[in-house]
Design a protein around this motif. Structure first.
Motif, mmCIF file in Angstrom:
data_model
loop_
_atom_site.group_PDB
_atom_site.id
_atom_site.type_symbol
_atom_site.label_atom_id
_atom_site.label_comp_id
_atom_site.label_asym_id
_atom_site.label_seq_id
_atom_site.Cartn_x
_atom_site.Cartn_y
_atom_site.Cartn_z
ATOM 1 N N ASP A 21 39.836 55.090 39.820
ATOM 2 C CA ASP A 21 39.209 53.762 39.902
ATOM 3 C C ASP A 21 38.998 53.351 41.361
ATOM 4 O OD1 ASP A 21 39.220 53.645 37.148
ATOM 5 O OD2 ASP A 21 40.924 52.253 37.017
ATOM 6 N N ASN A 22 39.978 53.621 42.209
ATOM 7 C CA ASN A 22 39.854 53.284 43.630
ATOM 8 C C ASN A 22 38.743 54.076 44.305
ATOM 9 O OD1 ASN A 22 41.822 51.322 43.648
ATOM 10 N ND2 ASN A 22 43.451 52.710 44.291
ATOM 11 N N ARG A 23 38.580 55.343 43.956
ATOM 12 C CA ARG A 23 37.487 56.144 44.514
ATOM 13 C C ARG A 23 36.136 55.556 44.101
ATOM 14 N NH1 ARG A 23 41.053 60.346 43.365
ATOM 15 N NH2 ARG A 23 40.115 60.705 41.321
ATOM 16 N N LEU A 24 36.021 55.185 42.829
ATOM 17 C CA LEU A 24 34.768 54.573 42.357
ATOM 18 C C LEU A 24 34.504 53.249 43.063
ATOM 19 C CD1 LEU A 24 34.903 55.264 38.511
ATOM 20 C CD2 LEU A 24 33.314 56.230 40.173
ATOM 21 N N ARG A 25 35.541 52.444 43.213
ATOM 22 C CA ARG A 25 35.403 51.147 43.878
ATOM 23 C C ARG A 25 35.004 51.333 45.342
ATOM 24 N NH1 ARG A 25 40.256 49.252 42.687
ATOM 25 N NH2 ARG A 25 39.654 48.803 40.564
ATOM 26 N N ALA A 26 35.621 52.292 46.022
ATOM 27 C CA ALA A 26 35.282 52.546 47.429
ATOM 28 C C ALA A 26 33.829 52.994 47.554
ATOM 29 C CB ALA A 26 36.222 53.604 48.014
ATOM 30 N N GLU A 27 33.377 53.841 46.647
ATOM 31 C CA GLU A 27 31.977 54.280 46.674
ATOM 32 C C GLU A 27 31.041 53.102 46.416
ATOM 33 O OE1 GLU A 27 29.048 56.672 47.572
ATOM 34 O OE2 GLU A 27 31.132 57.295 47.669
ATOM 35 N N SER A 28 31.426 52.237 45.502
ATOM 36 C CA SER A 28 30.627 51.048 45.203
ATOM 37 C C SER A 28 30.554 50.126 46.419
ATOM 38 C CB SER A 28 31.227 50.306 44.012
ATOM 39 O OG SER A 28 30.560 49.098 43.780
ATOM 40 N N TYR A 29 31.673 49.916 47.114
ATOM 41 C CA TYR A 29 31.687 49.077 48.316
ATOM 42 C C TYR A 29 30.815 49.684 49.404
ATOM 43 C CZ TYR A 29 35.588 46.328 46.460
ATOM 44 O OH TYR A 29 36.393 45.517 45.710
ATOM 45 N N ALA A 97 23.358 37.615 48.690
ATOM 46 C CA ALA A 97 24.223 37.089 47.631
ATOM 47 C C ALA A 97 23.994 37.839 46.325
ATOM 48 C CB ALA A 97 23.967 35.591 47.441
ATOM 49 N N GLU A 98 22.764 38.196 46.052
ATOM 50 C CA GLU A 98 22.474 38.952 44.825
ATOM 51 C C GLU A 98 23.044 40.363 44.893
ATOM 52 O OE1 GLU A 98 21.479 37.847 41.903
ATOM 53 O OE2 GLU A 98 21.505 35.887 42.874
ATOM 54 N N VAL A 99 23.027 40.979 46.072
ATOM 55 C CA VAL A 99 23.652 42.295 46.233
ATOM 56 C C VAL A 99 25.146 42.189 45.945
ATOM 57 C CG1 VAL A 99 24.271 44.096 47.916
ATOM 58 C CG2 VAL A 99 21.933 43.196 47.852
ATOM 59 N N VAL A 100 25.780 41.159 46.488
ATOM 60 C CA VAL A 100 27.212 40.953 46.267
ATOM 61 C C VAL A 100 27.477 40.683 44.787
ATOM 62 C CG1 VAL A 100 29.172 39.435 46.751
ATOM 63 C CG2 VAL A 100 27.666 40.177 48.607
ATOM 64 N N ARG A 101 26.648 39.867 44.161
ATOM 65 C CA ARG A 101 26.836 39.560 42.736
ATOM 66 C C ARG A 101 26.751 40.847 41.901
ATOM 67 N NH1 ARG A 101 26.429 34.774 40.061
ATOM 68 N NH2 ARG A 101 25.204 33.809 41.686
ATOM 69 N N ARG A 102 25.768 41.700 42.202
ATOM 70 C CA ARG A 102 25.645 42.975 41.478
ATOM 71 C C ARG A 102 26.858 43.865 41.711
ATOM 72 N NH1 ARG A 102 20.503 43.212 43.636
ATOM 73 N NH2 ARG A 102 21.115 44.965 44.939
ATOM 74 N N GLY A 103 27.331 43.877 42.968
ATOM 75 C CA GLY A 103 28.433 44.768 43.320
ATOM 76 C C GLY A 103 29.797 44.290 42.878
ATOM 77 N N LEU A 104 30.024 42.994 42.950
ATOM 78 C CA LEU A 104 31.353 42.454 42.686
ATOM 79 C C LEU A 104 31.410 41.489 41.519
ATOM 80 C CD1 LEU A 104 32.488 41.595 46.325
ATOM 81 C CD2 LEU A 104 32.925 43.685 45.035
ATOM 82 N N GLY A 105 30.271 41.086 41.022
ATOM 83 C CA GLY A 105 30.268 40.028 40.021
ATOM 84 C C GLY A 105 30.315 38.701 40.744
ATOM 85 N N SER A 107 31.675 35.092 42.227
ATOM 86 C CA SER A 107 32.874 34.630 42.909
ATOM 87 C C SER A 107 32.658 33.176 43.288
ATOM 88 C CB SER A 107 33.160 35.467 44.158
ATOM 89 O OG SER A 107 32.239 35.151 45.174
ATOM 90 N N GLU A 108 33.736 32.490 43.557
ATOM 91 C CA GLU A 108 33.621 31.078 43.923
ATOM 92 C C GLU A 108 32.829 30.910 45.215
ATOM 93 O OE1 GLU A 108 36.419 27.382 45.355
ATOM 94 O OE2 GLU A 108 37.325 28.936 44.109
ATOM 95 N N LEU A 109 33.092 31.769 46.210
ATOM 96 C CA LEU A 109 32.374 31.670 47.475
ATOM 97 C C LEU A 109 30.890 31.942 47.277
ATOM 98 C CD1 LEU A 109 32.286 31.337 50.527
ATOM 99 C CD2 LEU A 109 32.892 33.759 50.738
ATOM 100 N N LEU A 110 30.565 32.961 46.520
ATOM 101 C CA LEU A 110 29.167 33.283 46.243
ATOM 102 C C LEU A 110 28.485 32.123 45.533
ATOM 103 C CD1 LEU A 110 26.810 35.265 46.199
ATOM 104 C CD2 LEU A 110 27.773 36.239 44.118
ATOM 105 N N ASP A 111 29.155 31.548 44.547
ATOM 106 C CA ASP A 111 28.584 30.415 43.825
ATOM 107 C C ASP A 111 28.349 29.230 44.755
ATOM 108 O OD1 ASP A 111 28.599 31.925 41.536
ATOM 109 O OD2 ASP A 111 30.453 31.045 40.757
ATOM 110 N N ARG A 112 29.263 28.992 45.701
ATOM 111 C CA ARG A 112 29.090 27.886 46.648
ATOM 112 C C ARG A 112 27.907 28.143 47.563
ATOM 113 N NH1 ARG A 112 34.874 27.474 48.816
ATOM 114 N NH2 ARG A 112 33.736 27.694 50.747
ATOM 115 N N VAL A 113 27.760 29.389 48.035
ATOM 116 C CA VAL A 113 26.629 29.722 48.910
ATOM 117 C C VAL A 113 25.318 29.490 48.170
ATOM 118 C CG1 VAL A 113 25.422 31.643 50.030
ATOM 119 C CG2 VAL A 113 27.869 31.337 50.386
#
Length: 160
Positions: A21-29, A97-105, A107-113
């Motif tokens: 899971d960590n390898r997949l997450r690192a590749e996604s980041y 912000a859309e890239v972050v939303r796709r990558g991470l779902g 978040s409160e910070l993203l929603d505020r931005v």
């Protein structure tokens, strides 16, 4: 198998799964980071006189003008350029912000931005009324300049 070796096997399996899971997450980041670097935002003034492309972090990549800039006053041109830069930077921020939303779902910070972005520019930014007043006023008149200046403050705040 006794209970202890079974637990040990389950723990090893859980560690292996976490590592995968960590390898997949690192590749996604890594992929998300590359996408964020490549994001551009583009905006044109309502009359098409100015077009700006802004990159990641709000850097201005290009500014282009159509022929109508030759008849604009210096004040009008400056305000139009600054307004269009702010809109291009907002477009780039929205794309990031859309890239972050796709990558991470979400978040409160993203929603505020995104909420602040929408409050400032709305879904489809409309021309600042001060720009229209300046275009309609005779070249020697400053009618509408102060109104536009006051409305411009919000774009200056975006860069802070």
């Amino acid at each position: 198998m006794t209970e202890w070796p079974q637990r040990l096997a389950q723990r090893i399996q859980a560690i292996d799964q976490a590592a995968a899971d960590n390898r997949l997450r690192a590749e996604s980041y890594k992929q998300m980071t590359e996408e964020l670097k490549a994001v551009d935002g583009t905006a044109s003034s309502p009359d098409g006189m100015v077009t700006v492309v802004a990159g990641a972090g709000g850097s201005v990549k290009s500014i282009s003008f159509d022929e109508s800039f030759k008849t604009a006053t210096a004040d009008l041109l400056a305000k139009t350029v600054m307004h269009t830069i702010a809109r291009a930077q907002a477009d780039a921020a929205r794309a990031q912000a859309e890239v972050v939303r796709r990558g991470l779902g979400g978040s409160e910070l993203l929603d505020r931005v995104l909420s602040e972005e929408e409050r400032t520019f709305g879904d489809k930014p409309t021309p600042d009324p001060g720009v229209q007043v300046l275009r309609q006023a005779p070249a020697s008149s400053r009618a509408g300049y102060d109104d536009y200046e006051d409305g411009f403050d919000i774009y200056q705040g975006m860069r802070r």
